[in-house]
Design an enzyme around this catalytic site. Structure first.
Site, PDB file in Angstrom:
ATOM      1  N   CYS A  31       0.865  -1.227  -0.052  1.00  0.00           N
ATOM      2  CA  CYS A  31       0.174   0.112   0.080  1.00  0.00           C
ATOM      3  C   CYS A  31       0.732   1.394   0.141  1.00  0.00           C
ATOM      4  O   CYS A  31       0.597   2.313  -0.572  1.00  0.00           O
ATOM      5  CB  CYS A  31      -1.075   0.132   0.980  1.00  0.00           C
ATOM      6  SG  CYS A  31      -0.590  -0.908   2.615  1.00  0.00           S
ATOM      7  N   ARG A  53       7.999 -11.276   4.921  1.00  0.00           N
ATOM      8  CA  ARG A  53       8.078 -10.979   6.518  1.00  0.00           C
ATOM      9  C   ARG A  53       8.974 -12.034   7.203  1.00  0.00           C
ATOM     10  O   ARG A  53       8.920 -13.304   6.577  1.00  0.00           O
ATOM     11  CB  ARG A  53       6.618 -11.494   7.018  1.00  0.00           C
ATOM     12  CG  ARG A  53       5.266 -10.596   6.387  1.00  0.00           C
ATOM     13  CD  ARG A  53       5.260  -9.073   7.068  1.00  0.00           C
ATOM     14  NE  ARG A  53       4.395  -8.633   6.333  1.00  0.00           N
ATOM     15  CZ  ARG A  53       3.084  -8.594   6.530  1.00  0.00           C
ATOM     16  NH1 ARG A  53       2.487  -9.623   7.347  1.00  0.00           N
ATOM     17  NH2 ARG A  53       2.177  -7.824   5.615  1.00  0.00           N
ATOM     18  N   GLN A 109       0.644 -10.999  -2.722  1.00  0.00           N
ATOM     19  CA  GLN A 109      -0.739 -10.456  -2.408  1.00  0.00           C
ATOM     20  C   GLN A 109      -1.459 -10.107  -3.956  1.00  0.00           C
ATOM     21  O   GLN A 109      -0.857  -9.405  -4.630  1.00  0.00           O
ATOM     22  CB  GLN A 109      -0.759  -9.411  -1.576  1.00  0.00           C
ATOM     23  CG  GLN A 109      -0.280  -9.570  -0.078  1.00  0.00           C
ATOM     24  CD  GLN A 109      -0.420  -8.366   0.573  1.00  0.00           C
ATOM     25  OE1 GLN A 109       0.162  -7.714   0.364  1.00  0.00           O
ATOM     26  NE2 GLN A 109      -1.028  -8.821   1.879  1.00  0.00           N
ATOM     27  N   ASP A 155      -3.247  -7.699  -4.653  1.00  0.00           N
ATOM     28  CA  ASP A 155      -3.264  -6.570  -3.931  1.00  0.00           C
ATOM     29  C   ASP A 155      -4.140  -5.388  -4.654  1.00  0.00           C
ATOM     30  O   ASP A 155      -3.603  -5.316  -6.042  1.00  0.00           O
ATOM     31  CB  ASP A 155      -2.222  -5.893  -3.289  1.00  0.00           C
ATOM     32  CG  ASP A 155      -2.439  -5.356  -1.885  1.00  0.00           C
ATOM     33  OD1 ASP A 155      -3.398  -5.495  -1.635  1.00  0.00           O
ATOM     34  OD2 ASP A 155      -1.347  -5.442  -1.065  1.00  0.00           O
ATOM     35  N   HIS A 215      -5.677  -1.191  -4.377  1.00  0.00           N
ATOM     36  CA  HIS A 215      -5.998  -0.021  -3.463  1.00  0.00           C
ATOM     37  C   HIS A 215      -6.656   1.118  -4.404  1.00  0.00           C
ATOM     38  O   HIS A 215      -6.302   1.162  -5.314  1.00  0.00           O
ATOM     39  CB  HIS A 215      -4.578   0.543  -3.093  1.00  0.00           C
ATOM     40  CG  HIS A 215      -3.980  -0.199  -2.082  1.00  0.00           C
ATOM     41  ND1 HIS A 215      -2.875  -1.144  -2.711  1.00  0.00           N
ATOM     42  CD2 HIS A 215      -3.949  -0.513  -0.817  1.00  0.00           C
ATOM     43  CE1 HIS A 215      -2.492  -1.831  -1.678  1.00  0.00           C
ATOM     44  NE2 HIS A 215      -3.175  -1.575  -0.499  1.00  0.00           N
ATOM     45  N   LYS A 244     -12.127  -3.592   8.783  1.00  0.00           N
ATOM     46  CA  LYS A 244     -12.186  -4.468   7.466  1.00  0.00           C
ATOM     47  C   LYS A 244     -13.378  -5.571   7.573  1.00  0.00           C
ATOM     48  O   LYS A 244     -13.873  -6.005   8.798  1.00  0.00           O
ATOM     49  CB  LYS A 244     -10.753  -5.267   7.344  1.00  0.00           C
ATOM     50  CG  LYS A 244     -10.446  -6.022   8.155  1.00  0.00           C
ATOM     51  CD  LYS A 244      -8.965  -6.409   8.112  1.00  0.00           C
ATOM     52  CE  LYS A 244      -8.278  -7.036   9.371  1.00  0.00           C
ATOM     53  NZ  LYS A 244      -8.203  -8.662   9.083  1.00  0.00           N
ATOM     54  N   HIS A 285      -8.441  -0.998   0.797  1.00  0.00           N
ATOM     55  CA  HIS A 285      -7.365  -2.041   0.352  1.00  0.00           C
ATOM     56  C   HIS A 285      -8.299  -3.353   0.112  1.00  0.00           C
ATOM     57  O   HIS A 285      -9.100  -3.541   1.090  1.00  0.00           O
ATOM     58  CB  HIS A 285      -6.707  -2.293   1.589  1.00  0.00           C
ATOM     59  CG  HIS A 285      -5.752  -1.033   2.153  1.00  0.00           C
ATOM     60  ND1 HIS A 285      -4.733  -0.782   2.186  1.00  0.00           N
ATOM     61  CD2 HIS A 285      -6.322   0.101   2.662  1.00  0.00           C
ATOM     62  CE1 HIS A 285      -4.446   0.264   2.751  1.00  0.00           C
ATOM     63  NE2 HIS A 285      -5.355   0.783   3.020  1.00  0.00           N
TER      64      HIS A 285
END
Length: 740
Positions: free
Chosen positions: A411, A440, A458, A460, A462, A546, A592
């Site tokens: 993000c 991570r 991901q 992902d 946005h 979320k 997101h």
């Protein structure tokens, strides 16, 4: 007197300090016998816990029986104590660490004196636990001031408990313990009334664990078990465990050549093999095509970014404990100085000049032990009085010009793309999408195949929109997630509105009104879509609430997959703006969303859901051509070419094996369709169509077979063999409960 409000809404008065057990007895004998714990104002308590502070406002009380899910947690935590007691009896001197519940059972971390535990010890431990259950001794709670509690556990020889009090528990002032017979444990509870309430239990496995998760700490043995009120429930759970073992994506991934993990590459870093890459690619292309139809714009971002980027977003402090180490880049002059020092090629004037150019002071700044980035060990004040090794360390620590991180989230990068050009309200919503890989540093003991990794991609996106567009855009992302999951047959799910917890420090600095507004927006959309949901405080992302999709797979396990998050916080932190119709700057709102979540984790779950037998549209190999003999090899190759020309993923088995062996191997490799060709098929230009699930469908013209295959693939039809009966209590969630 205290007022008690019961679930039916009735209010009753009782003497101060009344216990839930007494209230249950007043309602009825059967309820008193069935009760195992109670919920008082949202907190689970023992039946013998005095109820107080109900004068100004009634205490809302709910009695828990074996039918309540919360009661199962209480039962399991009590069984963890029973297991620890049995271990202490069999192995005097054993030291105990933590013994919380998990979603499917419990564990206790232990260390034995002089020998390790093994699963060979389980029968003896279980037999001793059965003796404890038969005695049905009560769990008795008592409390001690911290100093007395510390002395008490020290006298018991429980050094881990002493350390835990010194590290964390001292701040509570008074600590609670539970006694059962000769066994006493530091614990905040609650517990069942007595051990006889445990209907059935089973010890499951042993694993290694670090004390408090610290890799430099003592290594403990984690003994896992589970417990139920009823033996039938335990038997159903054990059957599910066996089925899960058959579906384990780690085994199937290896057997079907989908992915591998190389220790030379690194733990938790996935290498996708051709077949696995095909499945992942089909999923990605499916979603990319859908996103283009819905007005998303593709972007690509780098795998690293400056630390300042993540400090601004808040990811750096929030994910600091699970991030890879910071990449520190030396200034060019510092690098030249470092190389010269290593080769002994620089005189003192040159060193002095390079220090100045790199902005490194000649005098050593004072440093204190324990500070991040400190110079250690402490040196003399003058750089030129240091030996060669110390000079090198000095330059390495003070010559840093830039610091980078392997990105923990996409993000902040997408935010920079939005901010790269002026935006008008006419441009909004802006929808940016990327299959972006993030990193991570999970502890090695927590890594697990595809579901817990150190690098994951991901799906992902946005969305940047106006306040007026928030609810429509949020609804559209919810509908997209529903469509994606439905296309994969994952239609058994529930929704969770994950909210912030004002008491949790991870939400520190977040304005309460902002959070309430975001939560109200989500709640409004879910209500409008008539979607049932539950609310959970403390489950929000650190920047916003979320809606999480909790999927139940075909054997009853629950997984949190798709998520849609609403964010008023990051646009504020980054100062994002667009020009409104009033020609004034306004702050956009971010959404997101990730229908798959992590591609690695999603693939692991999908492999297990389908037991490796992917539906035709997803299968890495959709069709295999099986010639009966070499005499029809030319026709079989022509069939192969026609299938490939039609866009189907196809192979041919030209081995000199009997057709039965070829069919068996294709079944074991979970190929959806086999086209068998012999002399008759070659003469008539047909194929014998064999389906993995339906079996032999008979002979048909090749063109008809291709049409059937394409129709099923393009429709994304989901067909699978009947799954085993699912039980509702299993879940993927690993939250630990009931532990100091």
């Amino acid at each position: 007197m205290v007022q008690i409000k019961l679930p039916d809404g009735s209010l009753k008065e009782y003497p101060e300090g009344v216990r839930p057990r007494e209230i249950a007895e007043g309602i009825g004998r059967r309820l008193a016998e069935a009760a195992v714990a109670a919920v008082a104002d949202g907190t689970i308590v023992d039946l013998d816990r005095p109820l107080e502070n109900g004068r100004e406002q009634p205490i809302e009380l709910r009695l828990l029986t074996s039918k309540d899910r919360e009661a199962l947690d209480v039962l399991r935590h009590s069984t963890a104590h029973i297991m620890a007691r049995a271990i202490m009896r069999l192995f005097p001197g054993a030291k105990l660490a933590f013994g919380p519940t998990t979603a499917t059972g419990f564990y206790y971390d232990v260390v034995l004196a002089g020998r390790p535990l093994s699963e060979d010890d389980f029968p003896a431990i279980e037999a001793e636990m059965a003796v404890i259950l038969k005695a049905a001794e009560p769990f008795e709670r008592f409390s001690l001031p911290v100093d007395e509690a510390r002395q008490f556990v020290d006298e018991l020889g429980q050094s881990f408990k002493v350390e835990h009090i010194n590290d964390e528990l001292y701040k509570y002032g008074i600590l609670s313990f539970y006694r059962q017979g000769e066994f006493v444990d530091l614990c905040r509870g609650p517990h069942i009334p007595h051990a006889g309430k445990v209907g059935a239990f089973k010890l499951m496995s042993i694993a290694g664990a670090y004390w408090k998760g610290r890799t430099d700490g003592p290594v403990l043995q984690r003994v896992y078990g589970t417990a139920y009120f009823d033996k039938k429930e335990l038997d159903a759970f054990l059957a599910q465990v066996e089925e899960a073992k058959k579906r384990d994506h780690r085994r199937l991934g290896k057997d079907l050549n989908l992915f591998t993990i190389s220790q030379l590459v690194g733990s938790g870093l996935i290498l996708w093999m051709p077949k696995g890459a095909v499945v992942r690619g089909v999923l990605e292309n499916f979603l990319k095509d859908e996103l283009m139809k819905r007005g998303y714009q593709p972007v690509y971002t780098p795998h690293i970014g400056k630390v300042e980027l993540y400090k601004t977003s808040g990811h750096y402090p929030y994910y600091k404990d699970s991030q890879f180490p910071v990449l520190r880049l030396l200034d060019d002059a510092a690098m030249t100085l470092l190389v010269g020092l290593e080769k002994d090629e620089l005189d003192e004037p040159t060193q002095k000049a390079l220090l100045a150019k790199a902005g490194i002071p000649e005098s050593m700044p004072q440093s204190k032990a324990g500070q991040e980035g400190q110079l250690a060990p402490a040196f003399t004040d003058s750089f030129f009085a240091l030996d060669k090794a110390s000079k090198i360390k000095y330059v390495e620590q003070l010559g840093v010009s830039e610091e980078y991180l392997l990105k923990p989230m996409n993000c902040p990068h997408h935010i920079q793309i939005f901010a790269a050009q002026p935006r008008s309200y006419r441009d909004l919503p802006v929808r940016l999408a990327e299959f972006g890989t993030v990193y991570r540093y999970e502890q090695s003991g927590e890594l697990s195949g595809l579901t817990r990794v150190r690098g994951f991609t991901q799906d992902d996106a946005h969305l940047f929109c106006t306040v007026d567009q928030v609810r429509d855009e949020f609804r559209a992302t919810m509908e997209l997630t529903q469509y994606v999951l439905g296309s994969l047959g994952l239609t058994d799910y529930k929704l969770r509105l994950s909210k912030h917890d004002p008491e949790d420090p991870k939400y520190a600095g977040a304005a309460g009104d902002t959070w309430r507004r975001a939560e109200d927006d989500i709640r409004s959309v879910l209500d409008e879509m008539k979607l049932p949901y539950e609310e959970a405080a403390g489950e929000a992302a650190f920047y916003g609430p979320k809606a999480d999709f909790i999927i139940r797979d075909c054997i009853g396990r629950q997984w949190q997959l798709g998520t849609v998050q609403l964010d008023y916080v990051l646009p504020e932190r980054f100062g994002l703006e667009y020009t409104g119709p009033d020609n004034q700057p306004h702050r956009p709102v971010m959404i997101h969303r990730a229908p798959f979540g992590s591609m690695e984790r999603f693939m692991g779950i999908l492999i297990e859901h389908f037991a490796g037998a992917f539906p035709l549209w997803l299968a890495p190999e959709q069709v295999r051509v099986l010639p009966i003999s070499d005499k029809v090899a030319d026709y079989a190759k022509r069939v192969l070419a026609d299938l490939q020309a039609a866009g189907l993923r196809t192979s041919i088995d030209l081995r000199p094996e009997k057709i039965g062996a070829k069919i068996r191997d294709a079944q074991l490799e979970k190929i959806p369709v086999m086209l068998v060709v012999g002399a008759k098929e070659a003469e008539q230009e047909t194929v014998s169509y064999r389906d993995r699930i339906d079996g032999d469908r008979g002979a048909m013209p090749l063109a008809q077979a291709i049409a059937q295959l394409k129709a099923e693939s393009e429709a994304r039809t989901i067909r699978q063999t009947a799954p085993p009966a699912a039980i509702p209590v299993a879940t993927e969630d690993t939250t630990e409960k009931h532990a100091y």
